[in-house]
Design an enzyme around this catalytic site. Sequence first.
Site, PDB file in Angstrom:
ATOM      1  N   CYS A   1       0.924  -1.207  -0.195  1.00 25.31           N
ATOM      2  CA  CYS A   1       0.137   0.262   0.147  1.00 25.31           C
ATOM      3  C   CYS A   1       0.478   1.437   0.397  1.00 25.31           C
ATOM      4  O   CYS A   1       0.458   1.854  -0.188  1.00 25.31           O
ATOM      5  CB  CYS A   1      -0.896   0.457   0.974  1.00 25.31           C
ATOM      6  SG  CYS A   1      -1.896  -1.347   1.553  1.00 25.31           S
TER       7      CYS A   1
ATOM      8  N   HIS B   1      -3.638   7.080   3.152  1.00 27.25           N
ATOM      9  CA  HIS B   1      -4.070   6.060   2.364  1.00 27.25           C
ATOM     10  C   HIS B   1      -5.377   5.118   2.548  1.00 27.25           C
ATOM     11  O   HIS B   1      -6.185   5.697   4.363  1.00 27.25           O
ATOM     12  CB  HIS B   1      -2.805   4.663   2.565  1.00 27.25           C
ATOM     13  CG  HIS B   1      -3.245   3.060   2.735  1.00 27.25           C
ATOM     14  ND1 HIS B   1      -3.479   2.806   1.364  1.00 27.25           N
ATOM     15  CD2 HIS B   1      -2.982   1.921   3.024  1.00 27.25           C
ATOM     16  CE1 HIS B   1      -4.003   1.645   1.668  1.00 27.25           C
ATOM     17  NE2 HIS B   1      -3.632   1.150   2.668  1.00 27.25           N
TER      18      HIS B   1
ATOM     19  N   ASN C   1     -10.321  -0.793   0.467  1.00 23.49           N
ATOM     20  CA  ASN C   1      -8.782  -0.158   0.276  1.00 23.49           C
ATOM     21  C   ASN C   1      -8.169  -0.797  -0.681  1.00 23.49           C
ATOM     22  O   ASN C   1      -8.900  -1.908  -1.478  1.00 23.49           O
ATOM     23  CB  ASN C   1      -8.080  -1.163   1.765  1.00 23.49           C
ATOM     24  CG  ASN C   1      -6.871  -1.370   1.411  1.00 23.49           C
ATOM     25  OD1 ASN C   1      -6.064  -0.657   0.511  1.00 23.49           O
ATOM     26  ND2 ASN C   1      -6.600  -1.497   2.502  1.00 23.49           N
TER      27      ASN C   1
END
Length: 326
Positions: A113, A253, A283
């Site tokens: 990520c 994020h 996500n």
Amino acid sequence: MRSVGILGTGRCLPEKEVSNYDLEKIVDTNHEWIVSRTGIYTRRIADDNTATSDLSTEAAKIALERANITAEELDMIIVATVTPDMNFPATACIVQSNLGAKNAAAFDLSAACSGFLYGVSMANQFIKTGVYDHILVIGAETLSKIMNWNDRNTCVLFGDGAGAVVLGPTEEGSGILSTHLGADGEGGKFLTLPAGGSRMPATVQTVEDNLHYIKMDGSEVFKFAVRIMGNAAKKALKLCDLGVEDIDYLVPHQANIRIISSAAKRLKLPMEKVYVNLDVYGNMSSASIPVALDEALEKGKFKKGDNVVLVGFGGGLTWGSCVIKW
Ligand code: UT7
């Protein structure tokens, strides 16, 4: 040293939406649990014929057009992803071919990520030192392809998508002011895809044992994330002699609304100054930050001169942050 800025952004999301109610039908979960524990309502899922390079290419075309740069003018393409089309060739090379970017070097970057911020940091070095002029950085994932739809610990969290930016020289005093990257390999075990590499090559047994899917210890990743988001943002701010009071906008994020809220609290930022889209996308790993950035720009969230902070964390474990003077 030259100043380096974002010249254009783009995004591509698959059309198919999968809501929490859809997930209730396939796994033992419910809408209320997912919303209260994560903030996610729905996510986009790529169809069987769509791979990471397809989403990447579409996002890149938009970013190039907005940057007013032709594909031939690109010197490098970096695709940050944990869901490449295949082990090799790199997804970045497939994108290079799709775009006709024949003058660009191309490689994939694996930092989960945090990958997009790792890519931006790499690109920044090449451009500010004058080695290259234009670099395309893409964060793209089709996480649905490595998700076990019977594992409620993971399948409710993730989504597919791609975001792209074109970086290049910009007016002095604006653009990227600092970047900070970090890793803690000790925590790698908390978020993995165990099989399919040289440690555990694919066999009938690895497939039967579901070892080609994401495995995650959610609460360990959660604790790490809450600590690292604020710290990483502060580190990048310090590197350019700014403090938390100087942040005008935060693009974090998008993993969990509770992680984002706690980062905002640590940075003493009201949620109005924080971009959130995990409610509609979940996500998307490396794609989360560039997609959020592209949307925030489209909605006019930043004014000229604003200090915009990007911050992310992920598997590895890894983290990254970046301060941009808009
Ligand atoms: O991008 C980086 C990648 N990942 C992350 O950032 C994830 C970070 N972690 C998280 O976001 C959170 O830890 C989760 C959302 C994954 C989990 O939230 P939590 O508040 O830490 O819940 P938990 O894991 O402590 O589970 C609480 C309960 C458990 O039941 P018991 O053992 O208390 O009876 C779980 O089995 O919730 C249960 N549970 C679920 N229930 C309904 C776990 N997943 C689900 C589900 N639906 N999908």
